[in-house]
Design a protein around this motif. Structure first.
Motif, PDB file in Angstrom:
ATOM      1  N   ALA A 236       0.859  -1.188   0.000  1.00 48.38           N
ATOM      2  CA  ALA A 236       0.000   0.000   0.000  1.00 48.38           C
ATOM      3  C   ALA A 236       0.890   1.232   0.000  1.00 48.38           C
ATOM      4  O   ALA A 236       2.086   1.159   0.302  1.00 48.38           O
ATOM      5  CB  ALA A 236      -0.931   0.003   1.218  1.00 48.38           C
ATOM      6  N   THR A 237       0.312   2.378  -0.337  1.00 53.30           N
ATOM      7  CA  THR A 237       1.070   3.630  -0.312  1.00 53.30           C
ATOM      8  C   THR A 237       0.254   4.727   0.360  1.00 53.30           C
ATOM      9  O   THR A 237      -0.965   4.635   0.480  1.00 53.30           O
ATOM     10  CB  THR A 237       1.419   4.130  -1.733  1.00 53.30           C
ATOM     11  N   THR A 238       0.947   5.760   0.777  1.00 55.31           N
ATOM     12  CA  THR A 238       0.280   6.984   1.176  1.00 55.31           C
ATOM     13  C   THR A 238      -0.179   7.698  -0.096  1.00 55.31           C
ATOM     14  O   THR A 238       0.203   7.322  -1.213  1.00 55.31           O
ATOM     15  CB  THR A 238       1.236   7.909   1.949  1.00 55.31           C
ATOM     16  N   LEU A 239      -0.966   8.750   0.070  1.00 58.02           N
ATOM     17  CA  LEU A 239      -1.439   9.505  -1.089  1.00 58.02           C
ATOM     18  C   LEU A 239      -0.279  10.035  -1.916  1.00 58.02           C
ATOM     19  O   LEU A 239      -0.271   9.930  -3.145  1.00 58.02           O
ATOM     20  CB  LEU A 239      -2.337  10.664  -0.632  1.00 58.02           C
ATOM     21  N   LYS A 240       0.728  10.593  -1.250  1.00 53.64           N
ATOM     22  CA  LYS A 240       1.823  11.233  -1.986  1.00 53.64           C
ATOM     23  C   LYS A 240       2.763  10.233  -2.651  1.00 53.64           C
ATOM     24  O   LYS A 240       3.636  10.634  -3.429  1.00 53.64           O
ATOM     25  CB  LYS A 240       2.593  12.176  -1.060  1.00 53.64           C
ATOM     26  N   LEU A 254      -4.171   3.004  -1.995  1.00 52.10           N
ATOM     27  CA  LEU A 254      -3.944   4.026  -0.976  1.00 52.10           C
ATOM     28  C   LEU A 254      -4.342   3.561   0.417  1.00 52.10           C
ATOM     29  O   LEU A 254      -5.345   2.864   0.589  1.00 52.10           O
ATOM     30  CB  LEU A 254      -4.725   5.295  -1.326  1.00 52.10           C
ATOM     31  N   CYS A 255      -3.549   4.004   1.393  1.00 51.65           N
ATOM     32  CA  CYS A 255      -3.862   3.778   2.796  1.00 51.65           C
ATOM     33  C   CYS A 255      -4.245   5.125   3.389  1.00 51.65           C
ATOM     34  O   CYS A 255      -3.445   6.060   3.404  1.00 51.65           O
ATOM     35  CB  CYS A 255      -2.649   3.211   3.530  1.00 51.65           C
ATOM     36  N   GLY A 256      -5.476   5.243   3.845  1.00 51.93           N
ATOM     37  CA  GLY A 256      -5.961   6.504   4.396  1.00 51.93           C
ATOM     38  C   GLY A 256      -7.426   6.687   4.087  1.00 51.93           C
ATOM     39  O   GLY A 256      -8.146   5.720   3.805  1.00 51.93           O
ATOM     40  N   THR A 284      -2.995   9.370   6.904  1.00 46.93           N
ATOM     41  CA  THR A 284      -2.662   8.007   6.474  1.00 46.93           C
ATOM     42  C   THR A 284      -3.254   6.964   7.411  1.00 46.93           C
ATOM     43  O   THR A 284      -3.702   5.899   6.967  1.00 46.93           O
ATOM     44  CB  THR A 284      -1.130   7.840   6.407  1.00 46.93           C
ATOM     45  N   THR A 285      -3.277   7.256   8.708  1.00 47.16           N
ATOM     46  CA  THR A 285      -3.725   6.265   9.693  1.00 47.16           C
ATOM     47  C   THR A 285      -5.193   6.426  10.085  1.00 47.16           C
ATOM     48  O   THR A 285      -5.668   5.715  10.960  1.00 47.16           O
ATOM     49  CB  THR A 285      -2.872   6.359  10.972  1.00 47.16           C
ATOM     50  N   GLU A 287      -6.633   8.941  11.701  1.00 47.59           N
ATOM     51  CA  GLU A 287      -6.606   9.377  13.115  1.00 47.59           C
ATOM     52  C   GLU A 287      -6.187   8.251  14.061  1.00 47.59           C
ATOM     53  O   GLU A 287      -6.588   8.208  15.224  1.00 47.59           O
ATOM     54  CB  GLU A 287      -7.982   9.926  13.533  1.00 47.59           C
ATOM     55  N   GLY A 288      -5.365   7.326  13.557  1.00 48.38           N
ATOM     56  CA  GLY A 288      -4.873   6.230  14.383  1.00 48.38           C
ATOM     57  C   GLY A 288      -5.715   4.976  14.342  1.00 48.38           C
ATOM     58  O   GLY A 288      -5.322   3.931  14.891  1.00 48.38           O
ATOM     59  N   ALA A 289      -6.867   5.019  13.657  1.00 43.31           N
ATOM     60  CA  ALA A 289      -7.747   3.847  13.603  1.00 43.31           C
ATOM     61  C   ALA A 289      -7.091   2.684  12.862  1.00 43.31           C
ATOM     62  O   ALA A 289      -7.326   1.516  13.190  1.00 43.31           O
ATOM     63  CB  ALA A 289      -9.065   4.211  12.929  1.00 43.31           C
ATOM     64  N   TYR A 290      -6.258   2.983  11.863  1.00 44.49           N
ATOM     65  CA  TYR A 290      -5.635   1.927  11.057  1.00 44.49           C
ATOM     66  C   TYR A 290      -4.428   1.286  11.751  1.00 44.49           C
ATOM     67  O   TYR A 290      -3.983   0.217  11.332  1.00 44.49           O
ATOM     68  CB  TYR A 290      -5.193   2.482   9.705  1.00 44.49           C
ATOM     69  N   THR A 291      -3.873   1.937  12.765  1.00 43.26           N
ATOM     70  CA  THR A 291      -2.686   1.395  13.429  1.00 43.26           C
ATOM     71  C   THR A 291      -2.957   0.924  14.856  1.00 43.26           C
ATOM     72  O   THR A 291      -2.098   0.281  15.462  1.00 43.26           O
ATOM     73  CB  THR A 291      -1.569   2.456  13.474  1.00 43.26           C
ATOM     74  N   GLN A 292      -4.126   1.212  15.368  1.00 43.23           N
ATOM     75  CA  GLN A 292      -4.436   0.856  16.755  1.00 43.23           C
ATOM     76  C   GLN A 292      -4.369  -0.655  16.965  1.00 43.23           C
ATOM     77  O   GLN A 292      -4.935  -1.435  16.209  1.00 43.23           O
ATOM     78  CB  GLN A 292      -5.832   1.371  17.127  1.00 43.23           C
TER      79      GLN A 292
END
Length: 549
Positions: A236-240, A254-256, A284-285, A287-292
């Motif tokens: 996966a990638t960030t937007l940029k 995209l991740c986000g 990207t995360t 608000e932290g939901a994707y990494t919690q």
């Protein structure tokens, strides 16, 4: 014994040094404190000078050029009000970590009655840019070299402050001295930290490999892909960094906030994320939901402080390619099996997402004389060349634009939203279009940001005959303010803008333009894209009540 070349006015020597620092394009607006430097640069044909109409857009154009070309952007402005005009653009570059050198004039210290005199140092430093003073004629070349070295190595905006009284002093360079910006090459991260990271990866059942803009170097990209294949992890990638893994079978995109449903499922199921060159910002995360609740390994190429950095489980500092390959080698040496997170079922779901995107979305009903933004942008996506650059101004339309107008390479996404300011997109698109000659540049912009950008800059775009397609998302409002008023049940009157006929305005200036208000005129716009032989503006009329916040 070193011999000096003949002396000449310092402004000439500075102009002649620019090509030696790799400068091929110079964006600017002239005034008495940079006039003669620019005159010499042009008259001696030292490179291409792009004359802009506003200092902010000159600096923004250099930022767009830097992003699209991967080189250090260079702009020049005069002193006083020129600098204050460019403050937002300087902050955008500094916050974005974009390599940029601004050759900025300054008044003589004793000229206290000069109308344009101002203390420039605190203004420059307040933007987050780095100030490099031209100290004297004797040190000018070394000072300029330092400015380019800082911009290149730190990926930041540098203002080179040139006192106008010094520019007419005679100066010479030593014949045997050439400017040099040495390449910086790092080693892999510390072995103990790599072992810790591999231990986390080895125990993961659903690993995910994530890459940000800092990982877009081809060597880093290839090493990251090798690691993903080795651990059988989706990419996966960030937007940029959009498009970095184009063509990879298990690229979830995209991740986000712009992730498609399958990507969201993969991200949420992951138990270990290895992020290369990504700041792991809240965007990207989510608000932290994707990494919690997950183990997060972040690999960065430097230890520079960044306010967007989130705290990972483990942070490694080192060359990204070397670190990824060291992790792969350690996995091989330990004979750790793959995770089996990449499966035929996932491949089938990703193919379904791609097929779904290829279809036009359902056309939603909107007010008379307007069109559904998702439908319009997706249809224009189909009409535009697949290989293109996308620049997007800031506004509530921007996520819809990013979602419907994807790019195939990270350098083809020009990001102008680091400072949260509308009006930066047009200037950056101009610079990107100058840098890019093998594909068109597309600008997605709102009507508020378009007017704030300065309509006069269209004259620069027309004069330079740039292959630029402007998609003007015209809802007759300041979108973010419209959203806030609507959510509170208040009248939206104060957020509304009297709708101008932008197509007629652009046509009067000499640019091809189409106004889109229904599906028939949308098809006419698609035809205009196919037939264009210069810049094109497409004024898309939208319903302000039917745009997602």
């Amino acid at each position: 014994m070193m011999h000096s070349l003949p002396e000449k006015p310092l402004h000439q020597l500075l102009a002649e040094m620019l090509p030696e620092f790799g400068v091929s394009h110079l964006f600017g607006v002239v005034g008495d404190a940079n006039l003669f430097l620019v005159r010499h640069y042009r008259s001696e044909q030292l490179g291409r000078y792009i004359a802009c109409t506003h200092e902010a857009n000159a600096v923004l154009a250099a930022l767009g050029f830097a992003q699209a070309s991967g080189r250090t952007g260079v702009a020049t402005i005069t002193h006083g009000p020129a600098l204050t005009n460019a403050v937002t653009a300087l902050a955008e570059g500094a916050k974005g970590g974009i390599p940029l050198v601004v050759l900025c004039g300054d008044t003589a210290p004793g000229d206290t009655q000069h109308l344009q005199k101002i203390d420039q140092k605190p203004i420059i430093e307040a933007t987050g840019a780095t100030l490099v003073e031209m100290r004297s004629p004797e040190t000018a070349i070394a000072d300029l070299e330092r400015a380019f070295a800082i911009a290149t190595h730190r990926h930041t905006t540098v203002v080179f402050n040139m006192r106008v009284d010094l520019q007419w002093s005679n100066a010479a360079r030593h014949a045997s001295l050439s400017p040099c910006i040495p390449a910086v090459r790092m080693a892999a991260a510390a072995p103990a930290e790599i072992e810790d990271a591999v231990g986390m990866l080895a125990s993961a059942r659903h690993p995910l490999i994530l890459a940000g803009r800092g990982a877009t170097d081809p060597q880093a990209r290839d090493a990251i892909v090798r690691l993903a294949h080795r651990v059988e992890a989706p990419l996966a990638t960030t937007l940029k960094a959009q498009g970095l893994f184009e063509g990879e079978a298990f690229n979830v995109g995209l991740c986000g906030g712009l992730s498609h449903p399958t990507a969201i499922d993969v991200i949420m199921r992951s138990d270990c994320i290895v992020a290369f060159g990504a700041s792991l910002s809240k965007h990207t995360t989510e608000e932290g939901a994707y990494t919690q609740g997950k183990r997060v390994i972040q690999v960065l190429p430097d230890a520079e402080d960044n306010p967007r950095l989130d705290r990972p489980t483990l942070r490694l500092i080192g060359d990204l390619a070397e670190t990824a390959d060291a992790m792969t080698g350690l996995l091989d040496a330990a004979e750790i099996p793959g995770s089996q997170a990449t499966s035929p079922y996932l491949a089938e779901r990703l193919a379904g997402e791609a097929a779904s995107f290829d279809r036009l979305p359902e056309l939603r009903e909107t007010a008379p004389g307007t069109l559904d933004i998702d439908y319009a942008l997706r249809r224009l996506h189909q009409a535009l060349p697949v290989e293109r650059v996308l620049a997007a101004d800031l506004g509530r339309f921007v996520t819809t634009a990013w979602r419907n107008l994807p790019v195939k390479r990270p350098q083809d996404l020009v990001y102008s939203c680091h400072f949260g300011a509308i009006g930066c997109g047009l200037g950056e698109a101009l610079g990107a279009a100058v840098a890019t000659t093998d594909r068109p540049t597309v600008l997605a912009v709102g009507d508020g940001g378009f007017q704030l950008s300065g309509l006069s800059e269209l004259s620069t775009i027309i004069r330079e005959k740039l292959d630029l397609v402007i998609l003007l998302c015209n809802d007759g409002s300041y979108g973010a303010e419209h959203v806030q008023l609507t959510r509170r049940g208040m009248s939206t009157d104060i957020s509304m803008i009297d709708t101008a006929d932008f197509a007629a305005t652009a046509s009067a200036m000499g640019m091809d333009a189409v106004r889109v208000s229904d599906t028939a005129s949308l098809e006419a716009a698609c035809d205009a894209i196919a037939r264009r032989n210069g810049p094109l503006l497409i004024d898309i009329r939208l319903d302000p009540e039917k745009i997602e916040p």
